[in-house]
Write a protein that holds these residues in place. Structure first.
Motif, PDB file in Angstrom:
ATOM      1  N   ASP A   1      38.120 -19.913  46.107  1.00  0.00           N
ATOM      2  CA  ASP A   1      38.159 -20.361  44.716  1.00  0.00           C
ATOM      3  C   ASP A   1      38.524 -19.236  43.744  1.00  0.00           C
ATOM      4  O   ASP A   1      38.356 -19.367  42.532  1.00  0.00           O
ATOM      5  CB  ASP A   1      36.823 -20.982  44.305  1.00  0.00           C
ATOM      6  CG  ASP A   1      35.662 -20.008  44.437  1.00  0.00           C
ATOM      7  OD1 ASP A   1      35.897 -18.844  44.810  1.00  0.00           O
ATOM      8  OD2 ASP A   1      34.514 -20.419  44.168  1.00  0.00           O
ATOM      9  N   LYS A   2      39.038 -18.121  44.249  1.00  0.00           N
ATOM     10  CA  LYS A   2      39.359 -17.015  43.355  1.00  0.00           C
ATOM     11  C   LYS A   2      40.692 -17.261  42.629  1.00  0.00           C
ATOM     12  O   LYS A   2      41.574 -17.971  43.117  1.00  0.00           O
ATOM     13  CB  LYS A   2      39.427 -15.700  44.132  1.00  0.00           C
ATOM     14  CG  LYS A   2      40.603 -15.549  45.080  1.00  0.00           C
ATOM     15  CD  LYS A   2      40.568 -14.195  45.769  1.00  0.00           C
ATOM     16  CE  LYS A   2      41.772 -14.000  46.682  1.00  0.00           C
ATOM     17  NZ  LYS A   2      41.732 -12.702  47.381  1.00  0.00           N
ATOM     18  N   GLU A   3      40.819 -16.673  41.456  1.00  0.00           N
ATOM     19  CA  GLU A   3      42.065 -16.743  40.689  1.00  0.00           C
ATOM     20  C   GLU A   3      43.063 -15.742  41.243  1.00  0.00           C
ATOM     21  O   GLU A   3      42.686 -14.684  41.740  1.00  0.00           O
ATOM     22  CB  GLU A   3      41.769 -16.422  39.226  1.00  0.00           C
ATOM     23  CG  GLU A   3      42.979 -16.495  38.309  1.00  0.00           C
ATOM     24  CD  GLU A   3      42.607 -16.195  36.864  1.00  0.00           C
ATOM     25  OE1 GLU A   3      42.064 -17.097  36.194  1.00  0.00           O
ATOM     26  OE2 GLU A   3      42.834 -15.047  36.421  1.00  0.00           O
ATOM     27  N   THR A   4      44.360 -16.075  41.181  1.00  0.00           N
ATOM     28  CA  THR A   4      45.361 -15.164  41.721  1.00  0.00           C
ATOM     29  C   THR A   4      46.658 -15.267  40.947  1.00  0.00           C
ATOM     30  O   THR A   4      46.990 -16.321  40.390  1.00  0.00           O
ATOM     31  CB  THR A   4      45.604 -15.443  43.218  1.00  0.00           C
ATOM     32  OG1 THR A   4      46.395 -14.391  43.768  1.00  0.00           O
ATOM     33  CG2 THR A   4      46.337 -16.768  43.430  1.00  0.00           C
ATOM     34  N   ILE A   5      47.384 -14.143  40.894  1.00  0.00           N
ATOM     35  CA  ILE A   5      48.696 -14.066  40.255  1.00  0.00           C
ATOM     36  C   ILE A   5      49.686 -13.482  41.252  1.00  0.00           C
ATOM     37  O   ILE A   5      49.374 -12.522  41.961  1.00  0.00           O
ATOM     38  CB  ILE A   5      48.655 -13.189  38.992  1.00  0.00           C
ATOM     39  CG1 ILE A   5      47.825 -13.856  37.900  1.00  0.00           C
ATOM     40  CG2 ILE A   5      50.074 -12.919  38.464  1.00  0.00           C
ATOM     41  CD1 ILE A   5      47.684 -13.026  36.633  1.00  0.00           C
TER      42      ILE A   5
ATOM     43  N   LEU B   1      46.411 -18.062  29.024  1.00  0.00           N
ATOM     44  CA  LEU B   1      46.721 -17.768  30.427  1.00  0.00           C
ATOM     45  C   LEU B   1      48.193 -17.410  30.596  1.00  0.00           C
ATOM     46  O   LEU B   1      48.531 -16.487  31.350  1.00  0.00           O
ATOM     47  CB  LEU B   1      46.367 -18.978  31.297  1.00  0.00           C
ATOM     48  CG  LEU B   1      44.879 -19.281  31.478  1.00  0.00           C
ATOM     49  CD1 LEU B   1      44.693 -20.676  32.072  1.00  0.00           C
ATOM     50  CD2 LEU B   1      44.221 -18.233  32.365  1.00  0.00           C
ATOM     51  N   LEU B   2      49.059 -18.116  29.886  1.00  0.00           N
ATOM     52  CA  LEU B   2      50.486 -17.866  29.983  1.00  0.00           C
ATOM     53  C   LEU B   2      50.841 -16.482  29.452  1.00  0.00           C
ATOM     54  O   LEU B   2      51.651 -15.760  30.050  1.00  0.00           O
ATOM     55  CB  LEU B   2      51.257 -18.943  29.217  1.00  0.00           C
ATOM     56  CG  LEU B   2      52.772 -18.994  29.386  1.00  0.00           C
ATOM     57  CD1 LEU B   2      53.162 -19.127  30.842  1.00  0.00           C
ATOM     58  CD2 LEU B   2      53.360 -20.151  28.568  1.00  0.00           C
ATOM     59  N   GLU B   3      50.206 -16.086  28.377  1.00  0.00           N
ATOM     60  CA  GLU B   3      50.451 -14.746  27.824  1.00  0.00           C
ATOM     61  C   GLU B   3      49.986 -13.668  28.801  1.00  0.00           C
ATOM     62  O   GLU B   3      50.671 -12.662  29.017  1.00  0.00           O
ATOM     63  CB  GLU B   3      49.734 -14.599  26.481  1.00  0.00           C
ATOM     64  CG  GLU B   3      49.965 -13.247  25.819  1.00  0.00           C
ATOM     65  CD  GLU B   3      49.241 -13.108  24.487  1.00  0.00           C
ATOM     66  OE1 GLU B   3      49.388 -12.061  23.842  1.00  0.00           O
ATOM     67  OE2 GLU B   3      48.516 -14.064  24.102  1.00  0.00           O
ATOM     68  N   ARG B   4      48.801 -13.884  29.384  1.00  0.00           N
ATOM     69  CA  ARG B   4      48.299 -12.904  30.362  1.00  0.00           C
ATOM     70  C   ARG B   4      49.217 -12.814  31.568  1.00  0.00           C
ATOM     71  O   ARG B   4      49.484 -11.725  32.086  1.00  0.00           O
ATOM     72  CB  ARG B   4      46.878 -13.289  30.795  1.00  0.00           C
ATOM     73  CG  ARG B   4      46.297 -12.387  31.873  1.00  0.00           C
ATOM     74  CD  ARG B   4      44.782 -12.379  31.811  1.00  0.00           C
ATOM     75  NE  ARG B   4      44.198 -13.673  32.070  1.00  0.00           N
ATOM     76  CZ  ARG B   4      43.861 -14.080  33.299  1.00  0.00           C
ATOM     77  NH1 ARG B   4      44.091 -13.314  34.351  1.00  0.00           N
ATOM     78  NH2 ARG B   4      43.299 -15.259  33.465  1.00  0.00           N
TER      79      ARG B   4
ATOM     80  N   ASN C   1      52.363 -10.852  30.821  1.00  0.00           N
ATOM     81  CA  ASN C   1      52.101  -9.422  30.639  1.00  0.00           C
ATOM     82  C   ASN C   1      51.663  -8.730  31.925  1.00  0.00           C
ATOM     83  O   ASN C   1      51.416  -7.521  31.919  1.00  0.00           O
ATOM     84  CB  ASN C   1      51.033  -9.217  29.566  1.00  0.00           C
ATOM     85  CG  ASN C   1      51.532  -9.579  28.180  1.00  0.00           C
ATOM     86  OD1 ASN C   1      52.733  -9.473  27.901  1.00  0.00           O
ATOM     87  ND2 ASN C   1      50.637 -10.022  27.304  1.00  0.00           N
ATOM     88  N   THR C   2      51.555  -9.491  32.999  1.00  0.00           N
ATOM     89  CA  THR C   2      51.150  -8.920  34.285  1.00  0.00           C
ATOM     90  C   THR C   2      52.378  -8.453  35.060  1.00  0.00           C
ATOM     91  O   THR C   2      53.323  -9.219  35.261  1.00  0.00           O
ATOM     92  CB  THR C   2      50.380  -9.948  35.130  1.00  0.00           C
ATOM     93  OG1 THR C   2      49.203 -10.354  34.441  1.00  0.00           O
ATOM     94  CG2 THR C   2      49.998  -9.359  36.487  1.00  0.00           C
TER      95      THR C   2
END
Length: 359
Positions: free
Chosen positions: A18-22, A137-140, A143-144
């Motif tokens: 359930d962790k968030e990922t990019i 979320l989209l801005e983050r 910027n990643t």
């Protein structure tokens, strides 16, 4: 929710971790082989979308892993099988992804997602259970910056040996699949696996009969230090490159690479051998390719091309005992049409020792 950097988003149901990922979202067109794909280190840092609508129906078994610790960022499917049916199955896909801490997303329209990637290209995406403030979320996400040390993340840090009494092959690990080692073992090769940043002197001191440059993730231009190693060893020992190894051989010999729009990821890519006209269906997983116009014909000749888009799929050096392919002759998963390339490698090693090389 899966949010793409172009503003498209997809709501579904989480499974696995359930962790968030990019990472970079890509798609694979294979109808089978999900276990091998998820554990393939070439997917390091990527959110892997399967276009086939039902994934996981054969479960997960102990034999079909391509790595011990998979580094795929996420798995995205239309539907996954909660009750797999196969005599080798040891767990279902959800249990496996939880064990490996890989998040999953199901219940999304993967056809639409694939069309977005095909039109706009592979791009950054975030998989998250925060579904309210999309703009933040989209801005983050935008910027990643994605990692540029992907090979370092997956390559072995220490040498290890798969012993036999045959030819001595040094394998440079850029993110190798276990199936490559299996093919070398079938041919009784004594294999020494070395880290990606091993120096040419260290490799040559092992007195190898040949060197294998493996597949791996990321942009080949992120590995400039590897090119000098290739330039040196190719003058003294036969070299066989697969996928990322193919791209690095091209760069080391003056060619250029480029990022493809959405890459080749699947097991049905037709490749033509120029010399014979023979067509082979191949397993592929790459987002970069060699720029055909940049190849110096005095040093390299193109041996294979992809039927659909003309991509350079094979190279051979005109002076040194070096050849490479963009696809996976180890075929795990995928068709076995190109397995004979490993035989060609062993024959090249024999010819080199016998002094009968013909570029």
């Amino acid at each position: 929710m899966l949010i793409l950097e172009d503003g498209n988003y997809f709501k579904g149901y989480g499974f696995g971790s359930d962790k968030e990922t990019i990472g970079e979202v890509v798609f694979n067109t294979g109808m089978t082989g999900y276990q091998e794909s998820i554990t393939d280190h070439s997917y390091n840092g990527q959110l892997l979308t399967f276009t086939y609508p039902l994934i996981g129906n054969a479960g997960i078994n102990r034999d079909d892993h391509e790595s011990v610790f998979p580094t795929t960022k996420a798995v995205i499917v239309k539907s996954f099988a909660r009750r797999p049916s196969n005599w080798r199955s040891q767990m279902n896909l959800d249990e496996f992804l939880k064990e490996k801490e890989i998040p999953g997303l199901t219940g999304v329209d993967t056809r639409r997602l694939t069309k977005v990637i095909r039109e706009h290209g592979a791009m950054k995406a975030i998989l998250t259970d925060e579904t309210e403030d999309i703009e933040t979320l989209l801005e983050r996400l935008r910027n990643t910056e994605l990692d540029h040390d992907q090979v370092a993340q997956v390559s072995t840090t220490r040498p290890y040996v798969s012993p036999d009494k045959g030819k001595k092959v040094v394998v440079i690990d850029f993110g190798l699949k276990h199936s490559i080692l299996n093919e070398l073992n079938k041919r009784a090769c004594h294999v020494t696996v070395m880290p990606y940043d091993t120096k040419a002197e260290t490799i040559l001191n092992l007195d190898p009969d040949g060197v294998m440059l493996t597949n791996g993730p990321g942009d080949p231009t992120d590995l400039p230090e590897v090119l000098n190693m290739i330039k040196e060893i190719q003058q003294k020992v036969p070299v066989f490159g697969i996928c990322l190894g193919h791209q690095l051989i091209a760069l080391a010999n003056g060619a250029k690479t480029y990022k493809m729009n959405f890459g080749h990821r699947g097991f049905n890519h037709p490749v033509k051998e120029i010399a014979t006209g023979k067509i082979a269906f191949t397993s592929q997983n790459h987002g970069y390719a060699v720029e055909a116009a940049s190849i110096d014909p005095a040093f390299l000749r193109v041996t294979h091309t992809e039927i659909n888009d003309g991509t350079v799929e094979g190279l051979r050096h005109r002076v040194h005992p070096v050849f490479s392919v963009q696809y996976h002759p180890d075929a795990a998963p995928g068709p076995h049409d190109a397995e004979d390339l490993f035989d060609q490698f062993t024959e090249l090693m024999d010819s080199w020792k016998g002094g009968n090389l013909d570029a």
